[in-house]
Design a protein around this motif. Structure first.
Motif, short mmCIF file in Angstrom:
data_model
loop_
_atom_site.label_atom_id
_atom_site.label_comp_id
_atom_site.label_asym_id
_atom_site.label_seq_id
_atom_site.Cartn_x
_atom_site.Cartn_y
_atom_site.Cartn_z
N VAL A 147 20.59 -58.93 45.74
CA VAL A 147 19.73 -58.56 44.49
C VAL A 147 20.42 -57.68 43.60
O VAL A 147 20.70 -57.93 42.40
N ILE A 148 20.49 -56.31 44.45
CA ILE A 148 21.19 -55.29 43.70
C ILE A 148 22.62 -55.65 43.49
O ILE A 148 23.19 -55.08 42.27
N PHE A 149 23.48 -56.07 44.30
CA PHE A 149 24.75 -56.38 44.19
C PHE A 149 24.90 -57.20 42.91
O PHE A 149 25.76 -56.99 42.09
N ALA A 150 24.37 -58.14 42.79
CA ALA A 150 24.64 -59.22 41.52
C ALA A 150 24.09 -58.45 40.31
O ALA A 150 24.90 -58.71 39.47
N GLY A 151 23.04 -57.90 40.28
CA GLY A 151 22.47 -57.37 39.12
C GLY A 151 23.35 -56.31 38.49
O GLY A 151 23.61 -56.08 37.41
N CYS A 152 23.60 -55.36 39.45
CA CYS A 152 24.30 -54.10 38.92
C CYS A 152 25.71 -54.58 38.89
O CYS A 152 26.47 -53.94 38.12
N ALA A 153 26.27 -55.74 39.54
CA ALA A 153 27.57 -55.84 39.13
C ALA A 153 27.93 -56.48 37.85
O ALA A 153 28.65 -56.27 37.03
N ALA A 154 26.66 -57.09 37.32
CA ALA A 154 26.86 -57.66 36.02
C ALA A 154 26.87 -56.29 35.06
O ALA A 154 27.62 -56.42 34.01
N VAL A 155 26.09 -55.51 35.41
CA VAL A 155 26.19 -54.10 34.60
C VAL A 155 27.52 -53.46 34.45
O VAL A 155 27.97 -53.10 33.50
N VAL A 156 28.12 -53.26 35.82
CA VAL A 156 29.29 -52.74 35.91
C VAL A 156 30.46 -53.52 35.25
O VAL A 156 31.18 -52.87 34.45
N VAL A 157 30.64 -54.79 35.49
CA VAL A 157 31.51 -55.64 35.00
C VAL A 157 31.46 -55.60 33.18
O VAL A 157 32.46 -55.60 32.37
N ASN A 158 30.33 -55.61 32.93
CA ASN A 158 29.99 -55.78 31.33
C ASN A 158 30.36 -54.32 30.75
O ASN A 158 31.20 -54.30 29.74
#
Length: 276
Positions: free
Chosen positions: A51-62
């Motif tokens: 959950v944290i990996f996918a959600g935070c990855a979206a933030v980081v990639v953005n």
């Protein structure tokens, strides 16, 4: 995240299958936790991690790719990953993935208090591992912080975190702990609630709703500014949401005992069949 009828949640239910967390699976033998309880903790670690990996990855990639995902995309990622993981491990651990949810269930006697410390530790561990993974992957010139920070005042974010977590826990209590609800849709309802909250609260408070979601990145990045906001706000909001739903829960009778049909879907089908 949620739990069904006196047990852990089933489908975040973050709930179709009733999981009785008050059985003997959490007892200890020779001062060691039982195998089923260890399996629950592993499920919480893995579920929180993804959950944290996918959600935070979206933030980081953005942030790394010139806002290519955008707020709507980030919101969708958070909602989808919560829904997917609820349906994946909800029948094992209850799919809490959130210390605030675990504490709220325990406060309502819907989760064993003695299991709370282990669950919270597993959730924080999963979040920290996910944040550490992202830190290794995106270790370029720019150091992107995937945690949560107030865009305005701490008080503003505190109030907002309280409200959106109250909203989330209220929905979880309704769809995952009330046997009159349609359990098969619990994961979808919880994921959609997360999506909605991130959509409007993300730009202001980061829409944490989860102490582990904020604490994991903070530990990895050593950025603890205003961390108390994300410990207090979500926890108080979740407890309040769970208790308020319990207050308005006017009966424990299943819907099939109140009406002739067990669900609105079956009712619709019967009506269509009658017309034909």
């Amino acid at each position: 995240m949620p739990e069904i009828d006196g047990g852990a949640t089933v489908a975040d239910g973050h709930h179709v299958v009733t999981l009785n967390t008050e059985d003997q699976t959490h007892t200890t033998t020779c001062c060691l936790p039982s195998v089923p309880f260890v399996q629950k903790l592993i499920a919480e670690v893995l579920g929180t991690y993804f959950v944290i990996f996918a959600g935070c990855a979206a933030v980081v990639v953005n942030n790394d790719k010139d806002k290519v995902i955008g707020l709507p995309g980030i919101s969708i990622v958070w909602g989808l990953v919560v829904m997917v993981m609820v349906y994946s491990v909800g029948h094992i651990s209850g799919a809490h993935f959130n210390p605030a949810v675990t504490i709220a269930f325990a406060s309502c006697k819907r989760f064993p208090v003695k299991q709370v410390p282990a669950y919270v530790a597993a959730q924080v561990l999963g979040s920290s591992l996910a944040s550490g993974t992202l830190r290794l992957i995106f270790n370029g010139r720019e150091n992107h912080f995937a945690g949560t920070l107030p865009a305005g005042s701490d008080l503003q974010s505190l109030v907002l975190e309280f409200i959106i977590t109250f909203y989330l826990m209220f929905v979880i209590s309704g769809v995952a702990t009330d046997n009159r609800a349609i359990g098969e849709l619990a994961g979808l309802a919880v994921g959609a609630t997360v999506l909605l909250n991130v959509m409007f609260a993300g730009p202001i408070s980061g829409a944490s709703m989860n102490p582990a979601r904020s604490l994991g990145p903070a530990i990895v990045s050593r950025e603890y500014k205003s961390i108390w906001v994300y410990m207090l706000g979500p926890t108080a909001g979740a407890i309040s949401g769970a208790w308020i739903y319990n207050i308005i829960r006017f009966t424990d009778k299943p819907l099939r005992e109140i009406t002739k049909s067990a669900s609105f879907l079956r009712y619709a089908s019967s009506r269509n069949g009658t017309k034909r």
